[in-house]
Scaffold this active site. Structure first.
Site, PDB file in Angstrom:
ATOM      1  CD  GLN A   1       7.523  16.014 -51.745  1.00  0.00           C
ATOM      2  OE1 GLN A   1       6.302  15.800 -51.484  1.00  0.00           O
ATOM      3  NE2 GLN A   1       8.098  17.113 -51.954  1.00  0.00           N
TER       4      GLN A   1
ATOM      5  CE1 TYR B   1      19.740  16.027 -48.878  1.00  0.00           C
ATOM      6  CE2 TYR B   1      20.086  15.674 -51.328  1.00  0.00           C
ATOM      7  CZ  TYR B   1      19.488  15.221 -49.906  1.00  0.00           C
ATOM      8  OH  TYR B   1      18.560  14.185 -49.933  1.00  0.00           O
TER       9      TYR B   1
ATOM     10  NE  ARG C   1      15.712  14.330 -48.236  1.00  0.00           N
ATOM     11  CZ  ARG C   1      16.117  14.755 -47.231  1.00  0.00           C
ATOM     12  NH1 ARG C   1      16.750  15.878 -46.889  1.00  0.00           N
ATOM     13  NH2 ARG C   1      15.958  13.987 -45.891  1.00  0.00           N
TER      14      ARG C   1
ATOM     15  CG  ASP D   1      12.425  11.326 -49.206  1.00  0.00           C
ATOM     16  OD1 ASP D   1      13.423  10.663 -48.591  1.00  0.00           O
ATOM     17  OD2 ASP D   1      12.747  12.643 -49.341  1.00  0.00           O
TER      18      ASP D   1
ATOM     19  CB  SER E   1      11.911  12.772 -46.122  1.00  0.00           C
ATOM     20  OG  SER E   1      12.791  13.529 -47.049  1.00  0.00           O
TER      21      SER E   1
HETATM   22  N1  LIG Z   1      19.968   9.938 -34.966  1.00  0.00           N
HETATM   23  C1  LIG Z   1      18.860   9.337 -35.410  1.00  0.00           C
HETATM   24  O1  LIG Z   1      18.431   8.150 -35.142  1.00  0.00           O
HETATM   25  C2  LIG Z   1      18.619   9.942 -36.950  1.00  0.00           C
HETATM   26  C3  LIG Z   1      17.557   9.351 -37.854  1.00  0.00           C
HETATM   27  C4  LIG Z   1      17.552  10.075 -38.836  1.00  0.00           C
HETATM   28  C5  LIG Z   1      18.366  10.997 -39.405  1.00  0.00           C
HETATM   29  N2  LIG Z   1      19.261  11.251 -38.666  1.00  0.00           N
HETATM   30  C6  LIG Z   1      20.266  12.500 -39.033  1.00  0.00           C
HETATM   31  O2  LIG Z   1      19.550  13.626 -38.829  1.00  0.00           O
HETATM   32  C7  LIG Z   1      20.390  14.450 -39.330  1.00  0.00           C
HETATM   33  C8  LIG Z   1      19.488  15.406 -40.472  1.00  0.00           C
HETATM   34  O3  LIG Z   1      18.596  14.625 -41.505  1.00  0.00           O
HETATM   35  P1  LIG Z   1      17.930  15.500 -42.461  1.00  0.00           P
HETATM   36  O4  LIG Z   1      17.154  14.294 -43.275  1.00  0.00           O
HETATM   37  O5  LIG Z   1      17.093  16.531 -41.774  1.00  0.00           O
HETATM   38  O6  LIG Z   1      18.861  16.042 -43.337  1.00  0.00           O
HETATM   39  P2  LIG Z   1      18.827  17.457 -44.347  1.00  0.00           P
HETATM   40  O7  LIG Z   1      19.825  17.402 -45.446  1.00  0.00           O
HETATM   41  O8  LIG Z   1      17.380  17.462 -44.595  1.00  0.00           O
HETATM   42  O9  LIG Z   1      19.176  18.534 -43.220  1.00  0.00           O
HETATM   43  C9  LIG Z   1      20.477  18.729 -42.934  1.00  0.00           C
HETATM   44  C10 LIG Z   1      20.624  20.214 -42.765  1.00  0.00           C
HETATM   45  O10 LIG Z   1      21.694  20.760 -41.943  1.00  0.00           O
HETATM   46  C11 LIG Z   1      22.020  22.153 -42.844  1.00  0.00           C
HETATM   47  N3  LIG Z   1      23.580  22.065 -42.353  1.00  0.00           N
HETATM   48  C12 LIG Z   1      24.652  21.513 -42.886  1.00  0.00           C
HETATM   49  N4  LIG Z   1      25.829  22.088 -42.594  1.00  0.00           N
HETATM   50  C13 LIG Z   1      25.203  23.042 -41.776  1.00  0.00           C
HETATM   51  C14 LIG Z   1      26.184  23.906 -40.780  1.00  0.00           C
HETATM   52  N5  LIG Z   1      27.509  23.717 -40.952  1.00  0.00           N
HETATM   53  N6  LIG Z   1      25.551  24.605 -40.009  1.00  0.00           N
HETATM   54  C15 LIG Z   1      24.148  24.601 -39.920  1.00  0.00           C
HETATM   55  N7  LIG Z   1      23.377  23.749 -40.721  1.00  0.00           N
HETATM   56  C16 LIG Z   1      23.981  23.049 -41.434  1.00  0.00           C
HETATM   57  C17 LIG Z   1      21.550  21.670 -44.112  1.00  0.00           C
HETATM   58  O11 LIG Z   1      21.551  23.012 -44.902  1.00  0.00           O
HETATM   59  C18 LIG Z   1      20.464  20.893 -43.967  1.00  0.00           C
HETATM   60  O12 LIG Z   1      19.331  21.810 -43.980  1.00  0.00           O
HETATM   61  C19 LIG Z   1      21.340  13.692 -40.454  1.00  0.00           C
HETATM   62  O13 LIG Z   1      22.780  13.872 -39.771  1.00  0.00           O
HETATM   63  C20 LIG Z   1      20.666  12.393 -40.128  1.00  0.00           C
HETATM   64  O14 LIG Z   1      21.688  11.385 -40.639  1.00  0.00           O
HETATM   65  C21 LIG Z   1      19.483  10.879 -37.509  1.00  0.00           C
END
Ligand SMILES: NC(=O)c1ccc[n+]([C@@H]2O[C@H](COP(=O)([O-])OP(=O)(O)OC[C@H]3O[C@@H](n4cnc5c(N)ncnc54)[C@H](O)[C@@H]3O)[C@@H](O)[C@H]2O)c1
Length: 514
Positions: free
Chosen positions: A128, A231, A123, A131, A134
């Site tokens: 970008q 992250y 990232r 990516d 994202s």
């Molecule tokens: N369900 C689906 O179909 C699907 C699809 C794409 C992504 N996702 C999931 O969505 C989630 C987020 O993806 P992303 O790309 O936004 O990731 P990201 O890394 O950009 O965002 C994750 C956020 O969670 C925060 N975080 C971590 N631990 C934390 C805690 N204890 N309390 C509060 N915040 C906390 C981080 O600071 C970060 O901002 C991931 O689990 C990813 O696998 C799911």
């Protein structure tokens, strides 16, 4: 050089690795020949005819693609059957989940092939456009709100109608990364009251700029979840406990909770307990985006929607596939940029000196090259220099010399004017110096955020200058007339330019029609 697009074989996967639009660009801009399996885009509403119109060659069987294409673009990693068709020197690109699928990487390596895991693209700003993680997280965040809206039995926006008053829905988003911010934007767009929490306090401004409230944690230590990689890091048990106490309070108040909290490569932290779900009102919704990594909510069943004590809990992990048309288009565009970065058809190569390609390459010429060396990505705000250390010594020294020269020149000018003993000139000069000091103080310390209002003030000042210039231009004194004319000209440029710049800035915030 041939690029192949087979139909995805995993059950329920609706996305496709190239759309008719990206196929056309692969052919016209990058010079590839594109082979597409019949019906590859059907589940994402891209008919075969559209691929044909874009210049693709349709193949009735995936074996034709695996047998002829030098590069195979996929959404999911190759299946058992597809692995059997991989050829020496062939390159396969897709979501390979290298951290979880070491065995797959070794099997690809045994076939002498190359593999790029698109989720391993770092990232960093330059990458970008490639990516895909994202792109997909953005769609997942949007779709999470749409899923919640479908299950929630009320409006998101508040309404006052003749038939009664409807309060707005209250939404809590945990984790304000890509998916979280997309969820915040969508929920705000539907009119809900949105609150968000993240362990990285630097995202608070982004949350607020989207019209949501950022929840701050009353925690004795100044533990910050941000890392130089942009992250989060694993938080202490005390922090997680404090965070969960905050969520326990919120659960009683909000209608919808969307959890996206994740630290890459780690199981998702449990943040919403069974008792928190039970404390929510009947009809409330929890959407757990981290379901695939174990879930942020204790009652989530991965891949399913369940009801627990009247609360809907969504554990889908295929949200991008549920918006297949858009996700295929964005993913296809990410892959187009990746192949562009790799040199297009003519100069295609896996450049292990290119940090983006190196990070994504998990198998190279039959060798497993995962994990890649770490890449420094900084999304975190740089540390503010301490008071007194803000200027580097060289700049400070240069400024000091300029100040001394200007002071000496000022004193010399003042002395010359005093010697002329002309009271009128002396008075004018004093006014001029005071005006310079006041102008300097007003303008120099204004923060960039206030530049637009500042422009209005300078426009007002320029207006006064024009009036003054007109008065002077009308006098008999030739020097005064010329200076007056110059003042009118320069001030007019300032006003016209000010309006132009303001219009351009406002345009950036206006939504395009349609
Ligand atoms: N369900 C689906 O179909 C699907 C699809 C794409 C992504 N996702 C999931 O969505 C989630 C987020 O993806 P992303 O790309 O936004 O990731 P990201 O890394 O950009 O965002 C994750 C956020 O969670 C925060 N975080 C971590 N631990 C934390 C805690 N204890 N309390 C509060 N915040 C906390 C981080 O600071 C970060 O901002 C991931 O689990 C990813 O696998 C799911």
């Amino acid at each position: 050089m041939k690029v192949g697009i087979p139909k995805e074989v995993i059950d329920g996967e609706r996305r496709v690795a190239a759309t008719p639009d990206t196929t056309r660009r692969l052919i016209e801009k990058l010079g590839f020949e594109v082979l597409v399996e019949r019906n590859a885009g059907a589940a994402a509403s891209f008919p075969d005819a559209a691929y044909e119109n874009a210049g693709a060659i349709l193949c009735s069987d995936a074996t034709e693609i695996w047998g002829n294409a030098e590069i195979v673009l996929k959404v999911r990693g190759p299946s058992e059957h597809e692995l059997g068709q991989l050829r020496n020197g062939q390159t396969v690109v897709g979501f390979l989940a290298p951290a979880q699928n070491e065995d797959l990487l070794h099997r690809i390596a045994e076939r002498g092939a190359n593999a790029l895991a698109i989720e391993a693209v770092p990232r960093i700003s330059r990458a970008q456009k490639m990516d895909a993680l994202s792109s997909m997280a953005n769609i997942a965040g949007y779709r999470a709100v749409v899923e919640a809206a479908g299950l929630f039995g009320r409006f998101f926006t508040g309404q006052i109608t003749a038939a009664g008053k409807v309060p707005p829905a209250r939404v809590l988003v945990i984790g304000a990364g890509v998916a979280g911010l997309a969820a915040i934007g969508t929920a705000r767009g539907l009119g809900a009251i949105v609150r968000a929490f993240d362990v990285r306090p630097e995202v608070a401004d982004q949350v607020k700029s989207m019209g949501a409230e950022f929840l701050y944690l009353q925690f004795p230590s100044d533990e910050n979840g941000g890392t130089s990689g942009g992250y989060a890091k694993t938080m202490s048990k005390e922090f997680i406990d404090a965070e969960m106490a905050l969520f326990a309070d919120q659960a009683r108040d909000v209608d919808i909770i969307i959890t996206t909290a994740l630290i890459p490569g780690k199981p998702a932290p449990t943040l919403i307990t069974t008792s928190m779900v039970e404390s929510m009102r009947h009809g409330s919704v929890v959407v757990d985006l981290a379901a695939e990594q174990g879930g942020n909510c204790e009652v989530t069943v991965p891949g399913k929607v369940i009801q627990h004590e009247g609360v809907h809990v969504v554990g889908y992990y295929d949200l991008p596939s549920r918006l297949a048309h858009t996700s295929s288009q964005l993913y296809g565009t990410n892959l187009f940029h990746l192949l562009d970065e790799m040199g297009g058809a003519e100069k295609f190569r896996i450049d292990m000196d290119d940090v983006v390609i190196r990070s994504a390459t998990v198998v190279h010429q039959g060798q497993v090259t995962w994990p890649p060396p770490p890449v420094a990505v900084s999304a975190a705000a740089p540390a503010k220099p301490e008071e007194g250390q803000q200027k580097t010594p060289a700049i400070a020294k240069q400024r000091g010399v300029i100040d001394v020269v200007l002071t000496i020149a000022g004193i010399a000018l003042l002395a010359m004017l005093v010697m002329t003993q002309d009271r009128g000139v002396l008075t004018d000069f004093t006014v001029f110096v005071l005006a310079c000091i006041v102008g300097w103080q007003v303008i120099w310390n204004v923060t960039p955020a206030l530049h637009t209002p500042l422009m209005s003030v300078t426009n007002a000042i320029s207006g006064i200058i024009i009036v003054g210039g007109m008065v002077q231009a009308g006098t008999d004194h030739p020097v005064a007339s010329v200076l007056g004319a110059i003042a009118i000209f320069v001030a007019t440029i300032n006003i016209a330019g000010g309006f132009l710049v303001t219009q351009r800035m406002l345009k950036m915030f206006r939504k395009l029609d349609g």
